[in-house]
Design a protein around this motif. Structure first.
Motif, short mmCIF file in Angstrom:
data_model
loop_
_atom_site.label_atom_id
_atom_site.label_comp_id
_atom_site.label_asym_id
_atom_site.label_seq_id
_atom_site.Cartn_x
_atom_site.Cartn_y
_atom_site.Cartn_z
N CYS A 38 0.84 -1.22 0.00
CA CYS A 38 0.00 0.00 0.00
C CYS A 38 0.87 1.25 0.00
CB CYS A 38 -0.91 0.03 1.23
SG CYS A 38 -2.23 -1.16 1.19
N CYS A 96 1.92 2.05 -3.39
CA CYS A 96 0.88 1.94 -4.41
C CYS A 96 0.59 3.27 -5.11
CB CYS A 96 -0.41 1.43 -3.75
SG CYS A 96 -1.77 1.30 -4.92
N LYS A 97 0.48 3.18 -6.45
CA LYS A 97 0.01 4.32 -7.25
C LYS A 97 -1.15 3.83 -8.12
CE LYS A 97 4.49 6.58 -7.24
NZ LYS A 97 5.68 6.99 -7.99
N GLY A 98 -1.95 2.97 -7.51
CA GLY A 98 -3.01 2.29 -8.26
C GLY A 98 -4.16 3.19 -8.66
N CYS A 99 -4.32 4.32 -7.99
CA CYS A 99 -5.32 5.30 -8.40
C CYS A 99 -4.76 6.69 -8.06
CB CYS A 99 -6.68 5.05 -7.74
SG CYS A 99 -6.76 5.54 -6.00
N VAL A 130 -10.85 2.38 0.83
CA VAL A 130 -9.65 2.92 0.16
C VAL A 130 -8.70 3.44 1.24
CG1 VAL A 130 -10.75 3.50 -2.04
CG2 VAL A 130 -10.72 5.21 -0.19
N LYS A 131 -7.40 3.35 0.95
CA LYS A 131 -6.39 3.67 1.96
C LYS A 131 -5.91 5.13 1.91
CE LYS A 131 -6.38 -0.75 2.72
NZ LYS A 131 -7.56 -1.16 3.49
N CYS A 132 -6.28 5.84 0.87
CA CYS A 132 -5.86 7.25 0.74
C CYS A 132 -7.11 8.12 0.71
CB CYS A 132 -5.06 7.46 -0.54
SG CYS A 132 -3.68 6.31 -0.74
N ARG A 170 -2.95 12.54 -0.87
CA ARG A 170 -3.00 12.13 0.54
C ARG A 170 -1.80 12.71 1.29
NH1 ARG A 170 -0.61 6.18 -0.46
NH2 ARG A 170 1.55 6.68 0.02
N ALA A 190 -9.47 -0.30 -7.64
CA ALA A 190 -8.00 -0.34 -7.57
C ALA A 190 -7.52 -0.78 -6.18
CB ALA A 190 -7.44 1.05 -7.91
N LEU A 243 -0.91 7.53 4.34
CA LEU A 243 -1.66 6.31 4.08
C LEU A 243 -2.42 5.95 5.36
CD1 LEU A 243 -1.70 3.79 1.94
CD2 LEU A 243 -0.31 2.71 3.71
S1 SF4 Z 1 -6.35 4.52 -2.53
FE1 SF4 Z 1 -5.56 2.43 -2.63
S2 SF4 Z 1 -5.30 2.03 -4.84
FE2 SF4 Z 1 -5.43 4.25 -4.58
S3 SF4 Z 1 -3.29 4.90 -4.38
FE3 SF4 Z 1 -4.09 4.63 -2.30
S4 SF4 Z 1 -3.47 2.52 -1.76
FE4 SF4 Z 1 -3.31 2.69 -4.01
#
Ligand code: SF4
Length: 181
Positions: free
Chosen positions: A10, A13-16, A83-85, A22, A100, A25
């Motif tokens: 996490c 992560c740059k999934g979204c 979601v983590k961010c 943010r 994501a 995290l």
């Molecule tokens: S919200 Fe989740 S998927 Fe999006 S950048 Fe943060 S950790 Fe990655």
């Protein structure tokens, strides 16, 4: 994967797009072997600042209610978000952001291996219990999914907006406590 490994993924992560805005995290918090796993929507302003889920007024309400029924993050509860961010301006996470990020949450549930998973509010309830699930009508109902009990109750922020629902929220938490045995 254990929780430390999931957290490391996490952090990188740059999934979204949410990682761009943010401050911190918000991975999750609580007992790593908890019997009860709560799922919120996404980090708000306080959570983003502190890197912890459910802090501020709604976190206080959640912790006080948990404590009333012998539950706590230290002892028997784990808490994470869809979601983590932080979504900007406290908006709901978008569908593509949830898509994501959801793999991290599912991996957390597998790692903690709780008996009961509790969706807090509409966003997580509609994902796990069906898009037509109505928290106001169906809160406190339990459904077995892949050998685990899932349920939903009000989001603590919704209780702060309408304190009349607090007794229903407390009834749900009492039932959840009964079902973790
Ligand atoms: S919200 Fe989740 S998927 Fe999006 S950048 Fe943060 S950790 Fe990655």
């Amino acid at each position: 994967m254990n929780l430390d490994e999931i957290r490391r993924q996490c952090e990188n992560c740059k999934g979204c797009e949410l990682y761009r805005t943010r401050n911190n995290l918000v991975f999750g918090a609580g007992n790593q072997n908890a019997d009860i796993f709560f799922i919120g929507e996404g980090p708000g302003e306080n959570e983003d600042r502190e890197g912890m889920p459910f802090v501020g007024r709604s976190g206080k309400l959640l912790d006080e209610t948990l404590n009333k029924f012998g539950l706590s993050r230290d002892k028997n509860v784990y808490i994470a978000n869809m979601v983590k961010c932080r979504p900007p301006e406290n908006r709901d996470p978008k569908k593509d952001e949830v898509t994501a990020c959801i793999g991290f949450l599912k991996a957390q549930i597998e790692a903690v291996n709780p008996k009961v998973v509790v969706c807090l509010g509409r966003v997580s309830a509609s994902y796990f219990l069906g898009k037509d699930f109505k928290v106001t009508k169906q809160h406190g109902e339990f459904k077995e999914i892949d050998g685990r009990l899932f349920t939903a109750t009000f989001h603590p922020a919704a209780i702060l907006r309408n304190i009349n629902n607090k007794p229903l929220f407390e009834e749900d938490i009492a039932k959840i406590k009964e079902n973790d045995k």
